[in-house]
Design an enzyme around this catalytic site. Sequence first.
Site, PDB file in Angstrom:
ATOM      1  N   GLY A  10       0.749  -1.029  -0.031  1.00 34.69           N
ATOM      2  CA  GLY A  10      -0.062   0.025   0.070  1.00 34.69           C
ATOM      3  C   GLY A  10       1.105   1.189  -0.117  1.00 34.69           C
ATOM      4  N   CYS A 126      -2.808  10.966  10.935  1.00 38.50           N
ATOM      5  CA  CYS A 126      -1.845  11.839  10.014  1.00 38.50           C
ATOM      6  C   CYS A 126      -1.837  13.464  10.523  1.00 38.50           C
ATOM      7  CB  CYS A 126      -1.604  11.816   8.563  1.00 38.50           C
ATOM      8  SG  CYS A 126      -3.343  11.621   7.920  1.00 38.50           S
ATOM      9  N   GLN A 153      -5.940  18.563   3.346  1.00 41.68           N
ATOM     10  CA  GLN A 153      -5.503  17.365   3.191  1.00 41.68           C
ATOM     11  C   GLN A 153      -5.121  16.836   2.012  1.00 41.68           C
ATOM     12  OE1 GLN A 153      -7.512  16.367   7.628  1.00 41.68           O
ATOM     13  NE2 GLN A 153      -6.606  14.577   6.327  1.00 41.68           N
ATOM     14  N   LYS A 205     -11.299  12.662  15.554  1.00 37.21           N
ATOM     15  CA  LYS A 205     -10.001  12.177  15.775  1.00 37.21           C
ATOM     16  C   LYS A 205      -9.021  13.264  16.121  1.00 37.21           C
ATOM     17  CE  LYS A 205     -10.204   8.119  12.318  1.00 37.21           C
ATOM     18  NZ  LYS A 205      -9.715   7.964  10.835  1.00 37.21           N
ATOM     19  N   ARG A 227     -10.638  17.825   2.298  1.00 35.92           N
ATOM     20  CA  ARG A 227      -9.884  17.066   1.137  1.00 35.92           C
ATOM     21  C   ARG A 227      -9.442  18.241   0.031  1.00 35.92           C
ATOM     22  NH1 ARG A 227      -6.972  13.159   2.733  1.00 35.92           N
ATOM     23  NH2 ARG A 227      -8.870  12.133   3.251  1.00 35.92           N
ATOM     24  N   HIS A 234       0.097  17.267   3.841  1.00 37.81           N
ATOM     25  CA  HIS A 234      -1.400  17.978   4.418  1.00 37.81           C
ATOM     26  C   HIS A 234      -0.651  19.140   5.124  1.00 37.81           C
ATOM     27  CE1 HIS A 234      -3.133  14.285   4.097  1.00 37.81           C
ATOM     28  NE2 HIS A 234      -3.305  13.858   5.278  1.00 37.81           N
TER      29      HIS A 234
HETATM   30  N1  LIG Z   1      -2.607   7.282   3.831  1.00 37.80           N
HETATM   31  C1  LIG Z   1      -1.962   8.050   4.778  1.00 37.80           C
HETATM   32  O1  LIG Z   1      -1.805   9.216   4.919  1.00 37.80           O
HETATM   33  C2  LIG Z   1      -2.301   7.426   6.163  1.00 37.80           C
HETATM   34  C3  LIG Z   1      -1.829   8.101   7.357  1.00 37.80           C
HETATM   35  C4  LIG Z   1      -1.838   7.432   8.476  1.00 37.80           C
HETATM   36  C5  LIG Z   1      -2.563   6.214   8.541  1.00 37.80           C
HETATM   37  N2  LIG Z   1      -2.989   5.770   7.749  1.00 37.80           N
HETATM   38  C6  LIG Z   1      -3.556   4.219   7.505  1.00 37.80           C
HETATM   39  O2  LIG Z   1      -2.788   3.190   6.954  1.00 37.80           O
HETATM   40  C7  LIG Z   1      -3.551   2.300   6.598  1.00 37.80           C
HETATM   41  C8  LIG Z   1      -3.035   1.865   5.273  1.00 37.80           C
HETATM   42  O3  LIG Z   1      -3.352   3.173   4.311  1.00 37.80           O
HETATM   43  P1  LIG Z   1      -2.692   3.285   2.751  1.00 37.80           P
HETATM   44  O4  LIG Z   1      -2.951   4.526   2.297  1.00 37.80           O
HETATM   45  O5  LIG Z   1      -1.444   2.777   2.658  1.00 37.80           O
HETATM   46  O6  LIG Z   1      -3.739   2.137   2.067  1.00 37.80           O
HETATM   47  P2  LIG Z   1      -3.633   1.636   0.789  1.00 37.80           P
HETATM   48  O7  LIG Z   1      -2.657   2.161  -0.159  1.00 37.80           O
HETATM   49  O8  LIG Z   1      -4.978   1.140  -0.013  1.00 37.80           O
HETATM   50  O9  LIG Z   1      -2.831   0.132   1.216  1.00 37.80           O
HETATM   51  C9  LIG Z   1      -3.576  -0.975   1.890  1.00 37.80           C
HETATM   52  C10 LIG Z   1      -2.498  -2.076   2.332  1.00 37.80           C
HETATM   53  O10 LIG Z   1      -3.199  -3.178   3.099  1.00 37.80           O
HETATM   54  C11 LIG Z   1      -3.328  -4.373   2.549  1.00 37.80           C
HETATM   55  N3  LIG Z   1      -4.435  -5.147   2.811  1.00 37.80           N
HETATM   56  C12 LIG Z   1      -5.618  -4.974   2.795  1.00 37.80           C
HETATM   57  N4  LIG Z   1      -6.318  -5.744   3.456  1.00 37.80           N
HETATM   58  C13 LIG Z   1      -5.622  -6.709   4.024  1.00 37.80           C
HETATM   59  C14 LIG Z   1      -5.641  -7.804   4.907  1.00 37.80           C
HETATM   60  N5  LIG Z   1      -6.691  -8.580   5.024  1.00 37.80           N
HETATM   61  N6  LIG Z   1      -4.254  -8.562   5.152  1.00 37.80           N
HETATM   62  C15 LIG Z   1      -3.170  -8.182   4.971  1.00 37.80           C
HETATM   63  N7  LIG Z   1      -3.041  -6.846   4.199  1.00 37.80           N
HETATM   64  C16 LIG Z   1      -4.192  -6.303   3.711  1.00 37.80           C
HETATM   65  C17 LIG Z   1      -3.141  -3.976   1.209  1.00 37.80           C
HETATM   66  O11 LIG Z   1      -2.910  -5.157   0.248  1.00 37.80           O
HETATM   67  P3  LIG Z   1      -3.320  -5.597  -0.898  1.00 37.80           P
HETATM   68  O12 LIG Z   1      -2.276  -4.610  -1.802  1.00 37.80           O
HETATM   69  O13 LIG Z   1      -2.921  -6.831  -0.977  1.00 37.80           O
HETATM   70  O14 LIG Z   1      -4.703  -5.082  -1.235  1.00 37.80           O
HETATM   71  C18 LIG Z   1      -2.281  -2.874   1.384  1.00 37.80           C
HETATM   72  O15 LIG Z   1      -1.012  -3.278   1.196  1.00 37.80           O
HETATM   73  C19 LIG Z   1      -5.043   2.765   6.949  1.00 37.80           C
HETATM   74  O16 LIG Z   1      -5.329   2.011   8.005  1.00 37.80           O
HETATM   75  C20 LIG Z   1      -4.769   3.983   6.839  1.00 37.80           C
HETATM   76  O17 LIG Z   1      -5.875   4.525   7.816  1.00 37.80           O
HETATM   77  C21 LIG Z   1      -2.885   6.265   6.321  1.00 37.80           C
END
Ligand SMILES: NC(=O)c1ccc[n+]([C@@H]2O[C@H](COP(=O)([O-])OP(=O)(O)OC[C@H]3O[C@@H](n4cnc5c(N)ncnc54)[C@H](OP(=O)(O)O)[C@@H]3O)[C@@H](O)[C@H]2O)c1
Length: 331
Positions: A10, A126, A153, A205, A227, A234
């Site tokens: 991700g 974040c 954001q 949050k 957004r 951000h």
């Molecule tokens: N983006 C931000 O700025 C940010 C900041 C802080 C926190 N977060 C948090 O970080 C998390 C991920 O965000 P992201 O932006 O990186 O999302 P993303 O790009 O959609 O990536 C999601 C990741 O989770 C994996 N995944 C999904 N279902 C799964 C499962 N059942 N078992 C194992 N792995 C699984 C996906 O794998 P596949 O590729 O196989 O689907 C992918 O690697 C979220 O909880 C989000 O709230 C994000």
Amino acid sequence: MKVAVVGATGLVGSVMLKVLAERNFPVTELIPVASAKSAGKELEFKGKKYKVVTVDEAIAMKPDVALFSAGGSTSQEQAPRFAEAGIVVIDNSSAWRMDPTKKLVVPEVNADTLTPEDKIIANPNCSTIQMVVVLKPLHEKYKIKRVVVSTYQSVTGTGVKAVEQLMNERQGIEGPMAYPYPIDLNVIPQIDVFQDNGYTKEEMKMILETKKIMGDDSIRVTATTVRIPVMGGHSESINLEFENDFDLAEVRSLLAQQEGVLVVDDPANLVYPMPKDAHEKDEVLVGRIRRDESQDKALNLWVVADNLRKGAATNAVQIAEYMLKNGLLPA
Ligand SMILES: NC(=O)c1ccc[n+]([C@@H]2O[C@H](COP(=O)([O-])OP(=O)(O)OC[C@H]3O[C@@H](n4cnc5c(N)ncnc54)[C@H](OP(=O)(O)O)[C@@H]3O)[C@@H](O)[C@H]2O)c1
């Protein structure tokens, strides 16, 4: 250290791999983890290729620490399984943040609250992370009474699907929508779902997490989260009201001395923080530092950070670094 990165394919997970490598975290074996659909894919880390595995395979490989960024429901289900197997989990989702039995940590602010009993540690939202790093020295010196924050954001905060929506719209391609409205050439005053009180979940949050991290329920916080069509970084307009009066030069000096903060503030030369400047930086940038002339003992700030770095990956890796240094992870 055997390090698992859950969600390695991700947006946040891939930045985690980069940050682990850049900061030379002592990884002896990397275990990239994703959903079953990605199992078997190869990811590169420090010039070596690693196969993506499932959660079950990862637990069987007994990592020392697991950095989670795979969404709230995966964390809710899987983090306790890792913890039961003796693996320390640092979780980026919102699953554990407000659980009173779990620590919510921004290393520059409250890493000293961590103990050997902490097996699941939550990484804050974040927008909250970049705000509290700046609030900390000002609260210590002048005592914050109230925070009014409005955010701007980037789409990377939503994940891969949102980046694709923006890029598709720019090229006139119809595709899946991460947001209820177009995001290009638009501003959406909604992040996450609405609550009964009219605030969004993202706003709540920021309000609740700030009090928990700062360890002070008396700080009043109100937030509007928005957004905008920016790719990474951000921005936040923050208004602070203090118990005690302040000197602007001293505010600048306190912020300049704060670990993890860079003061970028020279309006005469049109110098102020922008998302472009924060890109790939681990620090939080602060500028537009000025007195709020409408209110006694009040200050305005403009705060920008790379949401995928300090807002997520870097903060998680810094927690792991702190734990390793303080004997809270197996050496
Ligand atoms: N983006 C931000 O700025 C940010 C900041 C802080 C926190 N977060 C948090 O970080 C998390 C991920 O965000 P992201 O932006 O990186 O999302 P993303 O790009 O959609 O990536 C999601 C990741 O989770 C994996 N995944 C999904 N279902 C799964 C499962 N059942 N078992 C194992 N792995 C699984 C996906 O794998 P596949 O590729 O196989 O689907 C992918 O690697 C979220 O909880 C989000 O709230 C994000």
